[in-house]
Design an enzyme around this catalytic site. Structure first.
Site, PDB file in Angstrom:
ATOM      1  N   GLU A  23     -10.369  -7.529  -7.759  1.00  0.00           N
ATOM      2  CA  GLU A  23     -11.348  -6.411  -8.021  1.00  0.00           C
ATOM      3  C   GLU A  23     -11.775  -6.563  -9.385  1.00  0.00           C
ATOM      4  O   GLU A  23     -11.118  -7.129 -10.104  1.00  0.00           O
ATOM      5  CB  GLU A  23     -10.572  -5.070  -7.980  1.00  0.00           C
ATOM      6  CG  GLU A  23     -10.125  -4.723  -6.402  1.00  0.00           C
ATOM      7  CD  GLU A  23      -9.653  -3.147  -6.380  1.00  0.00           C
ATOM      8  OE1 GLU A  23      -9.717  -2.457  -7.393  1.00  0.00           O
ATOM      9  OE2 GLU A  23      -9.100  -2.617  -5.431  1.00  0.00           O
ATOM     10  N   HIS A  81     -15.815  -0.067 -10.017  1.00  0.00           N
ATOM     11  CA  HIS A  81     -14.981  -1.136  -9.470  1.00  0.00           C
ATOM     12  C   HIS A  81     -15.242  -1.718  -8.234  1.00  0.00           C
ATOM     13  O   HIS A  81     -15.908  -1.009  -7.487  1.00  0.00           O
ATOM     14  CB  HIS A  81     -13.449  -0.829  -9.624  1.00  0.00           C
ATOM     15  CG  HIS A  81     -12.895   0.091  -8.609  1.00  0.00           C
ATOM     16  ND1 HIS A  81     -13.313   1.538  -8.698  1.00  0.00           N
ATOM     17  CD2 HIS A  81     -12.242  -0.153  -7.411  1.00  0.00           C
ATOM     18  CE1 HIS A  81     -12.612   2.035  -7.615  1.00  0.00           C
ATOM     19  NE2 HIS A  81     -11.662   1.124  -7.086  1.00  0.00           N
ATOM     20  N   HIS A  83     -14.380  -3.544  -4.186  1.00  0.00           N
ATOM     21  CA  HIS A  83     -13.442  -3.299  -3.080  1.00  0.00           C
ATOM     22  C   HIS A  83     -13.565  -4.603  -2.331  1.00  0.00           C
ATOM     23  O   HIS A  83     -14.351  -4.858  -1.610  1.00  0.00           O
ATOM     24  CB  HIS A  83     -13.367  -2.292  -2.325  1.00  0.00           C
ATOM     25  CG  HIS A  83     -12.928  -1.072  -2.595  1.00  0.00           C
ATOM     26  ND1 HIS A  83     -12.690   0.267  -2.265  1.00  0.00           N
ATOM     27  CD2 HIS A  83     -12.005  -0.780  -4.094  1.00  0.00           C
ATOM     28  CE1 HIS A  83     -11.929   1.127  -2.929  1.00  0.00           C
ATOM     29  NE2 HIS A  83     -11.667   0.467  -3.985  1.00  0.00           N
ATOM     30  N   ASP A  94      -7.243   5.437  -6.109  1.00  0.00           N
ATOM     31  CA  ASP A  94      -8.319   5.710  -6.862  1.00  0.00           C
ATOM     32  C   ASP A  94      -8.558   7.371  -7.303  1.00  0.00           C
ATOM     33  O   ASP A  94      -8.847   7.738  -8.089  1.00  0.00           O
ATOM     34  CB  ASP A  94      -9.909   5.077  -6.053  1.00  0.00           C
ATOM     35  CG  ASP A  94      -9.959   3.861  -5.966  1.00  0.00           C
ATOM     36  OD1 ASP A  94      -9.118   2.955  -7.013  1.00  0.00           O
ATOM     37  OD2 ASP A  94     -10.598   3.185  -4.947  1.00  0.00           O
TER      38      ASP A  94
HETATM   39 ZN    ZN Z   1     -10.424   1.054  -5.373  1.00  0.00          ZN
END
Ligand code: ZN
Length: 148
Positions: A23, A81, A83, A94
C-alpha cells in the site's frame, strides 16, 4: 465534493503502482470553500509498514509535511492510501484509525483493471462516500478558488 486536478490524480496513480505490492500513503493539502475541498498539493509519504494490507505514516515525515502546509498557507484536508487488491472502500482498520471527521479519506484501489479513486468522510466508525471531481483544466480551477 472534493476536487483534484488530473495531473495530481495521474501522479497519485503512478505512485500507487510504483509501490506495489505494498500500500502507498500520503497527505492532501489545499483549501476548503463551503462544503467543497480543493486539493492543491499532494504529499507522498513512505508506508513504514511496507505491507500490502495496511500502512503507517512516518511521524517525522508527517511533521515536515505539516510544517510545509503551514508555510504555504494551506490546510490539511485529508489523506490517501492505496488498496492493491481490495475495493476502494475503508477497511475496518481504516475506519478504526480515522480520527478526524473533518478530513477526507481517499482510497485508490488497484484491484480492478483500471484504478478506482473514491473519497470518504468517516465519523463514529461510519464511512460516507462523497463525490470526487477530477478537474481537467487546472487554470479554470485556480480561478474558481480565487473567486471563492
Ligand atoms: Zn485501507
Amino acid at each position: 465534493m472534493i476536487h483534484l486536478t488530473r495531473s495530481d490524480y495521474e501522479a497519485m496513480t503512478a505512485y500507487a503502482r510504483e509501490q506495489l505490492p505494498n500500500e502507498c500513503c500520503g497527505l492532501l493539502a489545499g483549501k476548503r470553500s463551503g462544503g467543497d475541498a480543493f486539493v492543491e498539493k499532494v504529499y507522498y509519504l513512505n508506508n513504514t509498514d511496507a505491507s500490502p494490507e495496511h500502512f503507517s505514516m512516518d511521524p517525522a515525515e508527517q511533521f515536515a509535511v505539516m510544517r510545509d502546509i503551514r508555510q504555504r498557507n494551506l490546510a490539511l484536508i485529508g489523506n490517501f492510501h492505496s488498496h492493491p487488491a481490495t475495493p476502494s472502500r475503508p477497511s475496518d482498520e481504516d475506519k478504526r484509525l480515522a480520527f478526524d471527521p473533518s478530513l477526507r479519506y481517499l482510497i485508490l484501489s488497484l484491484a480492478e483493471s483500471g484504478p478506482v479513486l473514491r473519497s470518504f468522510r468517516i465519523r463514529g466508525g461510519e464511512a460516507i462516500a462523497e463525490p470526487l471531481h477530477i478537474e481537467e483544466e487546472e487554470s479554470h480551477w485556480q480561478m474558481q478558488i480565487s473567486r471563492n
